[in-house]
Design an enzyme around this catalytic site. Sequence first.
Site, short mmCIF file in Angstrom:
data_model
loop_
_atom_site.label_atom_id
_atom_site.label_comp_id
_atom_site.label_asym_id
_atom_site.label_seq_id
_atom_site.Cartn_x
_atom_site.Cartn_y
_atom_site.Cartn_z
N GLU A 167 -0.55 19.66 22.74
CA GLU A 167 -0.19 18.23 22.87
C GLU A 167 -1.11 17.40 23.75
O GLU A 167 -0.68 16.82 24.76
CB GLU A 167 1.25 18.11 23.37
CG GLU A 167 2.26 18.68 22.41
CD GLU A 167 3.69 18.28 22.74
OE1 GLU A 167 3.93 17.80 23.86
OE2 GLU A 167 4.55 18.42 21.86
N GLU A 378 6.91 22.83 16.81
CA GLU A 378 8.03 22.40 17.65
C GLU A 378 8.83 21.35 16.90
O GLU A 378 8.25 20.50 16.22
CB GLU A 378 7.57 21.82 19.00
CG GLU A 378 7.04 22.85 19.95
CD GLU A 378 6.63 22.26 21.30
OE1 GLU A 378 7.28 21.30 21.77
OE2 GLU A 378 5.65 22.78 21.87
#
Length: 479
Positions: A167, A378
């Site tokens: 991320e 995720e």
Amino acid sequence: MNKNKFPKGFLWGASTSAYQVEGAAYEDGKKKSQQDILNEEYYNKYGFATAEIASDHYHHYKEDIALMKEMGFTTYRFSISWSRVFPDGVGEVNLKGIEFYHNLIDELLANGIEPIVTIYHYDLPWALIEKYNGWLNRQIVSDFEYYARYIITEFKDKVKYWTTINEQSIIVQYWTKKNYIPEELRSDDQLRYQANHYMNLAHAIACKLVHEIVPGGMVGSAIGYSPVYPLSSRAEDVMAAQNANDLHNTYYLDIYFKGIYTKSAMTYLESNGLAPIIEPGDMELIKEGESDFLALNYYLSECAKACSNDGQRRFMGVNITGVKGAIDGFERQPGFYQMCKNPNLDTNDWDWPIDPTGLEYILRDIYTRYNKPLMITENGLGAYDEFTSDGKIHDLYRIDYLRNHIKSVKKAIDYGVEVIAYCPWSAIDLLSTTNGVKKRYGLVYVDRTDEDAKECKRIRKDSFHWYKKVIESNGENLD
Ligand code: BGP
């Protein structure tokens, strides 16, 4: 259309990250990471659990893998803790740390579970912060290479799927939550994009290393990705959403798949003194680091409206208290966009909008633009779970969330998108990045609180039994 069918061999599993689940923060030679320090600060400020014990996965990994096997997992995505492998960031390897990951991976393979390994998930060795402020210094790129080369070589015969840096876009947004940044540098927003540039170099190096070292290895970034919708159909709001998508999303994906910085986003950064300094040879290196897939972390969608030129720049707020509506503000990029609440969507207790359709939207959009296989690494609902008197956790809200998102994945597949894995967050309860352990995501309940780590006993939630059936039916039975 191949209605309602996931492809054969589709990877079903779930995810975690090292510092959020392992614990054993100072055991067997591991030294501090920046997350150990940051979480100590959260403990002192808000009373949230530290990363010292987390879910004690370090000592429970066999039991945890047995639970994964029981659910029918065919994959498990986790990260390696850099400071467990190299306690000082570089230099001497910690053989005990390496042994732990061999044991973990061997246990997975023995249970028919394909590992997806994340090289870096926020937990930079503290030693590198002390030495040179970590990601703020270009030296990090060669130290990252040292670490990445070692683990990729060590596990090359056991791990096929690698994700590089978790991320980057979220690291840029939530700057001080994902990095330890000295007080006096916190207001220098250019550093966010400079550090991101170093991460782009590190990502490219890791891609090259996997291709060079791992037979049949596949590698990609794991990106936190939220589509940005316009608040209204006014052209100015639509333009603002486009601006936000360029700076939040395309700015990262263009690097991974085209080896370039998105022109519009870079122009905005340049005209605001925020652009990274790029040295000769950097863009060539970035181009050489080809990704085989994109790993997507999807939780929510965002919303933007037009923004005037004047006023302050700010980045995304957080909700610390877990009381709906307590978010402390939205990102604002003067003259480009203002993020805002989407009036059409409900949120969880931490103000994260719930939007299953957004997942279909990004899968279709990204696949159309880049034509690469996609993994979901995720996706999940942070919620307060109650351990009820019948000894169970009836997390129907989580089942509902996951069901609706899996339906969206199905729809995207029906439209031809190549999705190869679905890994919700998280396999078991763990430490949230900013909200302690009371904000839970797991399919398995870990019996502890922020105040008391107790025994970290594992208990199957209702979502555990539900997900087992989903996997058994290869995504056909979502009831
Ligand atoms: C992602 C991170 C994870 C995870 C998740 C939930 O951004 O990759 O590490 O924690 O978000 O976020 P939080 O823990 O803040 O609720």
